[in-house]
Design a protein around this motif. Structure first.
Motif, mmCIF file in Angstrom:
data_model
loop_
_atom_site.group_PDB
_atom_site.id
_atom_site.type_symbol
_atom_site.label_atom_id
_atom_site.label_comp_id
_atom_site.label_asym_id
_atom_site.label_seq_id
_atom_site.Cartn_x
_atom_site.Cartn_y
_atom_site.Cartn_z
ATOM 1 N N SER A 49 0.817 -1.212 0.000
ATOM 2 C CA SER A 49 0.000 0.000 0.000
ATOM 3 C C SER A 49 0.853 1.265 0.000
ATOM 4 O O SER A 49 0.428 2.300 -0.515
ATOM 5 C CB SER A 49 -0.932 0.004 1.221
ATOM 6 N N ILE A 50 2.059 1.185 0.543
ATOM 7 C CA ILE A 50 2.920 2.371 0.602
ATOM 8 C C ILE A 50 3.367 2.788 -0.794
ATOM 9 O O ILE A 50 3.143 3.941 -1.199
ATOM 10 C CB ILE A 50 4.124 2.121 1.524
ATOM 11 N N PRO A 51 4.033 1.906 -1.583
ATOM 12 C CA PRO A 51 4.417 2.348 -2.936
ATOM 13 C C PRO A 51 3.220 2.677 -3.819
ATOM 14 O O PRO A 51 3.318 3.552 -4.684
ATOM 15 C CB PRO A 51 5.203 1.152 -3.486
ATOM 16 N N ALA A 52 2.092 1.999 -3.619
ATOM 17 C CA ALA A 52 0.907 2.320 -4.414
ATOM 18 C C ALA A 52 0.447 3.747 -4.148
ATOM 19 O O ALA A 52 0.125 4.501 -5.077
ATOM 20 C CB ALA A 52 -0.210 1.322 -4.106
ATOM 21 N N LEU A 53 0.422 4.140 -2.860
ATOM 22 C CA LEU A 53 0.024 5.498 -2.508
ATOM 23 C C LEU A 53 1.031 6.512 -3.026
ATOM 24 O O LEU A 53 0.643 7.569 -3.554
ATOM 25 C CB LEU A 53 -0.114 5.604 -0.984
ATOM 26 N N VAL A 54 2.330 6.199 -2.890
ATOM 27 C CA VAL A 54 3.366 7.117 -3.379
ATOM 28 C C VAL A 54 3.250 7.299 -4.890
ATOM 29 O O VAL A 54 3.401 8.414 -5.412
ATOM 30 C CB VAL A 54 4.761 6.597 -2.998
ATOM 31 N N LEU A 55 2.965 6.208 -5.602
ATOM 32 C CA LEU A 55 2.843 6.290 -7.063
ATOM 33 C C LEU A 55 1.675 7.181 -7.458
ATOM 34 O O LEU A 55 1.807 8.043 -8.346
ATOM 35 C CB LEU A 55 2.672 4.889 -7.645
ATOM 36 N N ILE A 56 0.532 7.011 -6.806
ATOM 37 C CA ILE A 56 -0.644 7.831 -7.133
ATOM 38 C C ILE A 56 -0.366 9.303 -6.868
ATOM 39 O O ILE A 56 -0.650 10.171 -7.711
ATOM 40 C CB ILE A 56 -1.860 7.345 -6.322
ATOM 41 N N VAL A 57 0.219 9.591 -5.712
ATOM 42 C CA VAL A 57 0.499 10.986 -5.351
ATOM 43 C C VAL A 57 1.519 11.599 -6.308
ATOM 44 O O VAL A 57 1.366 12.744 -6.754
ATOM 45 C CB VAL A 57 0.993 11.071 -3.893
ATOM 46 N N SER A 58 2.565 10.847 -6.654
ATOM 47 C CA SER A 58 3.602 11.391 -7.535
ATOM 48 C C SER A 58 3.061 11.641 -8.938
ATOM 49 O O SER A 58 3.408 12.649 -9.573
ATOM 50 C CB SER A 58 4.799 10.435 -7.588
ATOM 51 N N VAL A 59 2.200 10.747 -9.436
ATOM 52 C CA VAL A 59 1.619 10.965 -10.766
ATOM 53 C C VAL A 59 0.752 12.219 -10.768
ATOM 54 O O VAL A 59 0.832 13.048 -11.696
ATOM 55 C CB VAL A 59 0.801 9.726 -11.196
ATOM 56 N N LEU A 60 -0.070 12.387 -9.738
ATOM 57 C CA LEU A 60 -0.905 13.587 -9.653
ATOM 58 C C LEU A 60 -0.056 14.839 -9.492
ATOM 59 O O LEU A 60 -0.342 15.886 -10.097
ATOM 60 C CB LEU A 60 -1.877 13.454 -8.475
#
Length: 359
Positions: A49-60
């Motif tokens: 869940s950590i890298p998934a959240l980081v990926l979403i935030v970084s893309v946005l």
């Protein structure tokens, strides 16, 4: 006949004293289920869940600050760029799950691809056999690493640091420090470059290499989570002594892990040939550190026993998103490296914090 009554007297006094004793029930202090405690437990139980959240935030985030980032072309380019790193990160994840590390993955990848190219182009073997032999030698190089770690009892860092130099020397010797041109490969063995071809999905162009990465990650995820071999890998990384006492063949499992990782790296060499369009003995020199970066950012613990190949693939994509996003935002290369370093340190610090959590 007289009856003895003296032993009953102390018992009566003891029972009378019990009436004066404190009748309060003992209580034990319980952990306060604070938000931090719940969050730590959740992140420990679901590290992906950590890298998934980081990926979403970084893309946005980069979609807001960088022009043309949230376009099918740019996102397709990100996936294409991280394909090889993602495949090697899958192999690196297997090693790190056992509390080891492999610094020779890049050299195995390049040497295996050179073997495939030389056999198919220079000798004229059918591409299928050339690829098979390249995969075999990739597994053989990984097997050598595993033998040195298990039977010679050398630390994985030292072993793979040494084999990095050995395999690098071998690839330069075997290739005579010369690249295999894309034109020659297309003429003699075009299937070597097959993973560089793409399919169109809407506005996205997805290469077969990206599809191979996803299929490989799914396969290894299943092996780690739904087979006895995968449970043994996690057990060895978590506590090798307990794993040995439970009957797990530690040496055999470790050798299989290193050999399988070598095959995956060799497969990455096949994908890399299609990704670049040629085979160079000096290509992908930095994939060693890139794969470790992806694995760490993806939530796999460097101390072994905890992690996921899904997180490692997400970690590779995160690095690609940061690199492309910062480039489109006009940030210099050295600040891109600075950001990658901060991500690694943050990921390791978070892992240490999670390790202190009670299971």
């Amino acid at each position: 006949m007289s009856t003895e009554t003296s032993p009953k007297q102390p018992i009566n006094e003891f029972e009378a004293g019990l009436d004066k004793a404190d009748k309060a029930v003992a209580t034990f202090e319980q952990d306060d289920k604070t938000f931090i405690h719940v969050l730590r437990k959740f992140l420990r139980d679901y590290p992906t869940s950590i890298p998934a959240l980081v990926l979403i935030v970084s893309v946005l985030f980069f979609g807001l600050i960088a022009n043309n980032f949230l376009t099918p072309g740019t996102l397709s380019l990100v996936l294409k760029q991280v394909t090889v790193t993602g495949i090697v990160a899958v192999a690196q994840t297997l090693i790190i799950l056992t509390a080891g590390i492999d610094l020779s993955v890049g050299a195995i990848l390049v040497l295996s691809s050179i073997i495939m190219g030389k056999l198919a182009v220079d000798i004229g073997l059918p591409p299928f056999f050339a690829v098979f032999i390249g995969l075999f030698f990739g597994g053989l190089m990984g097997w050598v690493n595993g033998i040195l770690v298990t039977h010679i009892k050398l630390p994985p860092f030292i072993v793979t640091l040494g084999t990095l130099s050995i395999f690098t020397a071998l690839k330069l010797w075997y290739s005579a420090s010369q690249s295999i041109r894309g034109a020659d490969i297309k003429e003699m063995a075009p299937s070597i470059l097959w993973f560089g071809q793409s399919i169109r999905l809407g506005g996205f162009q997805i290469t077969f290499g990206v599809v191979a990465l996803l299929v490989l990650a799914a396969l290894v995820w299943y092996m780690l989570n739904h087979t006895a071999w995968g449970r043994h890998v996690h057990a060895i990384g978590d506590d090798p002594d307990a794993a040995m006492l439970s009957g797990i063949r530690i040496n055999a499992t470790l050798i299989s892990v290193y050999a399988f990782a070598g095959v995956i790296c060799a497969f990455g060499g096949w994908v890399a040939a299609g990704r670049v369009g040629s085979i160079s003995p000096i290509g992908f020199d930095d994939v060693n550190l890139q794969s470790i970066t992806a694995v760490v950012i993806g939530g796999t613990s460097l101390f072994g026993g905890r992690g996921s190949v899904v997180g490692s693939v997400l970690g590779a994509i995160i690095v690609g998103v940061f690199t492309t996003g910062l480039s489109l935002a006009g940030v210099d290369d050295y600040w891109q490296q600075f950001a990658a370093g901060c991500l690694v340190i943050t990921a390791v610090a978070l892992d240490q914090w999670l390790r202190r959590a009670t299971k």
